[in-house]
Design a protein around this motif. Structure first.
Motif, PDB file in Angstrom:
ATOM      1  N   LEU A   1      -2.563  -2.391  -0.572  1.00  0.00           N
ATOM      2  CA  LEU A   1      -1.727  -2.708  -1.722  1.00  0.00           C
ATOM      3  C   LEU A   1      -1.913  -1.656  -2.810  1.00  0.00           C
ATOM      4  O   LEU A   1      -3.031  -1.341  -3.203  1.00  0.00           O
ATOM      5  CB  LEU A   1      -2.107  -4.092  -2.249  1.00  0.00           C
ATOM      6  CG  LEU A   1      -1.292  -4.656  -3.387  1.00  0.00           C
ATOM      7  CD1 LEU A   1       0.148  -4.892  -2.949  1.00  0.00           C
ATOM      8  CD2 LEU A   1      -1.911  -5.962  -3.867  1.00  0.00           C
ATOM      9  N   ILE A   2      -0.809  -1.103  -3.296  1.00  0.00           N
ATOM     10  CA  ILE A   2      -0.846  -0.149  -4.395  1.00  0.00           C
ATOM     11  C   ILE A   2      -0.661  -0.879  -5.712  1.00  0.00           C
ATOM     12  O   ILE A   2      -1.419  -0.699  -6.656  1.00  0.00           O
ATOM     13  CB  ILE A   2       0.250   0.924  -4.231  1.00  0.00           C
ATOM     14  CG1 ILE A   2       0.007   1.731  -2.958  1.00  0.00           C
ATOM     15  CG2 ILE A   2       0.320   1.825  -5.452  1.00  0.00           C
ATOM     16  CD1 ILE A   2       1.144   2.646  -2.581  1.00  0.00           C
ATOM     17  N   LEU A   3       0.367  -1.734  -5.767  1.00  0.00           N
ATOM     18  CA  LEU A   3       0.646  -2.514  -6.971  1.00  0.00           C
ATOM     19  C   LEU A   3       1.158  -3.883  -6.533  1.00  0.00           C
ATOM     20  O   LEU A   3       2.136  -3.969  -5.785  1.00  0.00           O
ATOM     21  CB  LEU A   3       1.704  -1.822  -7.837  1.00  0.00           C
ATOM     22  CG  LEU A   3       2.117  -2.535  -9.122  1.00  0.00           C
ATOM     23  CD1 LEU A   3       0.944  -2.624 -10.088  1.00  0.00           C
ATOM     24  CD2 LEU A   3       3.278  -1.819  -9.770  1.00  0.00           C
ATOM     25  N   SER A   4       0.478  -4.947  -6.970  1.00  0.00           N
ATOM     26  CA  SER A   4       0.907  -6.285  -6.574  1.00  0.00           C
ATOM     27  C   SER A   4       2.214  -6.646  -7.263  1.00  0.00           C
ATOM     28  O   SER A   4       2.490  -6.222  -8.382  1.00  0.00           O
ATOM     29  CB  SER A   4      -0.165  -7.327  -6.908  1.00  0.00           C
ATOM     30  OG  SER A   4      -0.372  -7.382  -8.284  1.00  0.00           O
ATOM     31  N   GLY A   5       3.000  -7.441  -6.562  1.00  0.00           N
ATOM     32  CA  GLY A   5       4.245  -7.932  -7.125  1.00  0.00           C
ATOM     33  C   GLY A   5       4.017  -9.257  -7.835  1.00  0.00           C
ATOM     34  O   GLY A   5       2.897  -9.775  -7.879  1.00  0.00           O
TER      35      GLY A   5
END
Length: 88
Positions: free
Chosen positions: A56-60
């Motif tokens: 994961l780079i950026l969680s939604g």
């Protein structure tokens, strides 16, 4: 440049960099629930995942919503006219 064309350009650039944009609430492990009530989910902000590693780079963000046909009162669309304190 229109907003839609800009969004498409950004998505293509992200794919070229190996970033997958997750816009499906079915992949809940990539999201944080930020608000709402109900059993269903809708995407507020997509998640971004590295395609090569799966990390994961950026969680939604997800919002809880009531599924079609269900409501806060128990799902049948009616409310019990007799309150608990009125029952013997």
């Amino acid at each position: 440049m229109s907003t839609l064309k800009w969004q498409v350009s950004v998505r293509k650039a992200l794919l070229g960099l190996g970033v997958r944009v997750v816009e499906s609430a079915d992949e809940r492990e990539h999201f944080v629930v930020v608000e709402g009530e109900g059993e269903g989910f809708e995407v507020v902000r997509p998640a971004y995942v590295d395609q090569a590693t799966g990390k994961l780079i950026l969680s939604g963000q997800l919002r809880r919503v009531f599924r079609p046909g269900t409501q806060a009162d128990g799902g049948n669309g009616t409310q019990d006219a007799t309150a608990k304190e009125d029952q013997p």
